[in-house]
Design a protein around this motif. Structure first.
Motif, PDB file in Angstrom:
ATOM      1  N   TRP A  14       0.852  -0.880   0.011  1.00 12.92           N
ATOM      2  CA  TRP A  14       0.107  -0.199   0.084  1.00 12.92           C
ATOM      3  C   TRP A  14       0.744   1.413   0.348  1.00 12.92           C
ATOM      4  O   TRP A  14       0.722   2.334  -0.518  1.00 12.92           O
ATOM      5  CB  TRP A  14      -1.476  -0.520   1.429  1.00 12.92           C
ATOM      6  CG  TRP A  14      -2.136  -0.275   0.966  1.00 12.92           C
ATOM      7  CD1 TRP A  14      -3.008  -2.368   1.542  1.00 12.92           C
ATOM      8  CD2 TRP A  14      -3.581  -0.677   0.097  1.00 12.92           C
ATOM      9  NE1 TRP A  14      -3.448  -2.497   1.024  1.00 12.92           N
ATOM     10  CE2 TRP A  14      -3.990  -1.544   0.281  1.00 12.92           C
ATOM     11  CE3 TRP A  14      -3.548   0.455  -1.221  1.00 12.92           C
ATOM     12  CZ2 TRP A  14      -5.098  -1.825  -0.904  1.00 12.92           C
ATOM     13  CZ3 TRP A  14      -4.423  -0.140  -1.674  1.00 12.92           C
ATOM     14  CH2 TRP A  14      -5.747  -0.969  -1.374  1.00 12.92           C
ATOM     15  N   ALA A  15       2.162   1.100   0.761  1.00 12.40           N
ATOM     16  CA  ALA A  15       3.136   2.146   1.088  1.00 12.40           C
ATOM     17  C   ALA A  15       3.403   2.941  -1.131  1.00 12.40           C
ATOM     18  O   ALA A  15       3.414   3.843  -0.865  1.00 12.40           O
ATOM     19  CB  ALA A  15       4.301   1.896   1.866  1.00 12.40           C
ATOM     20  N   GLY A  18       0.223   3.624  -2.781  1.00 13.09           N
ATOM     21  CA  GLY A  18       0.024   5.328  -2.389  1.00 13.09           C
ATOM     22  C   GLY A  18       1.005   6.246  -3.297  1.00 13.09           C
ATOM     23  O   GLY A  18       0.824   7.638  -3.392  1.00 13.09           O
ATOM     24  N   ALA A  21       0.392   6.982  -6.529  1.00  8.77           N
ATOM     25  CA  ALA A  21      -0.762   7.377  -6.768  1.00  8.77           C
ATOM     26  C   ALA A  21      -0.239   9.484  -6.507  1.00  8.77           C
ATOM     27  O   ALA A  21      -1.036   9.705  -6.397  1.00  8.77           O
ATOM     28  CB  ALA A  21      -1.958   7.398  -5.126  1.00  8.77           C
ATOM     29  N   LEU A  22       0.349   9.429  -4.701  1.00  6.33           N
ATOM     30  CA  LEU A  22       0.362  10.911  -4.539  1.00  6.33           C
ATOM     31  C   LEU A  22       1.036  11.456  -5.272  1.00  6.33           C
ATOM     32  O   LEU A  22       1.259  12.598  -5.945  1.00  6.33           O
ATOM     33  CB  LEU A  22       1.237  10.674  -3.328  1.00  6.33           C
ATOM     34  CG  LEU A  22       1.979  11.884  -2.933  1.00  6.33           C
ATOM     35  CD1 LEU A  22       0.811  12.721  -2.181  1.00  6.33           C
ATOM     36  CD2 LEU A  22       2.653  12.140  -1.310  1.00  6.33           C
ATOM     37  N   ALA A  70       3.778   1.752  -9.038  1.00  3.66           N
ATOM     38  CA  ALA A  70       2.399   0.871  -8.480  1.00  3.66           C
ATOM     39  C   ALA A  70       1.797  -0.135  -9.261  1.00  3.66           C
ATOM     40  O   ALA A  70       0.909  -1.235  -8.756  1.00  3.66           O
ATOM     41  CB  ALA A  70       1.879   2.838  -8.172  1.00  3.66           C
ATOM     42  N   ALA A 138       8.184  10.857  -1.895  1.00  4.37           N
ATOM     43  CA  ALA A 138       7.248  10.189  -2.372  1.00  4.37           C
ATOM     44  C   ALA A 138       7.663   8.999  -2.786  1.00  4.37           C
ATOM     45  O   ALA A 138       7.544   7.694  -2.808  1.00  4.37           O
ATOM     46  CB  ALA A 138       5.797   9.792  -2.982  1.00  4.37           C
ATOM     47  N   SER A 142       8.592   5.214  -1.623  1.00  8.76           N
ATOM     48  CA  SER A 142       7.952   3.757  -2.529  1.00  8.76           C
ATOM     49  C   SER A 142       9.719   2.908  -2.686  1.00  8.76           C
ATOM     50  O   SER A 142       9.961   1.888  -2.627  1.00  8.76           O
ATOM     51  CB  SER A 142       8.056   4.288  -3.645  1.00  8.76           C
ATOM     52  OG  SER A 142       8.054   2.651  -4.730  1.00  8.76           O
TER      53      SER A 142
END
Length: 158
Positions: A14-15, A18, A21-22, A70, A138, A142
């Protein structure tokens, strides 16, 4: 195609999702900003900014790498096998981090002259914008998540 079950996605995954996406979201915010008040010349000033999509490959390239990471994370949860998922994710995240850092270091500025060396009458400032800073965070998140996944995958095969 398998049904997506969000409960099967680990917190580390999820990190990474996310972060991608961020990065995409903040790519539309200013990655570079400048302003000049023009007071020294008795004229009105100007200001502007550039998003990740307009500052060159150092912006949009890194964003696309994080979005690709992602997607790579999500594919196995959608029924598509991704060989070497952890290695790919780590490579994309590390690449994005390096690209953003290089872009930050090569952003145009006043060269340390301050006030454009007195030529413009003062009031000039420029630098990294909100989007670039959040994009870098971000990419680092990641990258750390990818490294933890890579280490876990390496231990599982050993």
């Amino acid at each position: 195609m398998a049904n997506f079950d969000a409960k099967q996605v680990t917190p580390i995954e999820w990190a990474g999702i996310g972060a991608g996406a961020l990065a995409f979201l903040v790519s539309f915010f200013p990655w570079y900003s400048f302003s000049w008040d023009g007071a020294g010349l008795g004229i009105g000033g100007t200001s502007g900014s550039a998003s990740a999509w307009t500052i060159g490959i150092g912006g949009w390239g890194a964003v696309l790498l994080l979005v690709a990471a992602a997607v790579i994370i999500l594919l196995p949860h959608l029924g598509t096998a991704v060989p070497n998922k952890a290695s790919l994710w780590l490579g994309f995240a590390a690449g994005a981090t390096v690209i953003i850092l290089i872009r930050w270091l090569t952003l145009p500025d006043d060269g340390g002259l301050g006030e454009l060396g007195g030529l413009a009458g003062g009031g000039f400032s420029s630098g990294a914008g909100f989007g670039l800073i959040i994009g870098l965070i971000a990419a680092i998140v990641s990258g750390v998540a990818a490294f933890l996944t890579f280490q876990g995958a390496k231990k599982a095969t050993a």
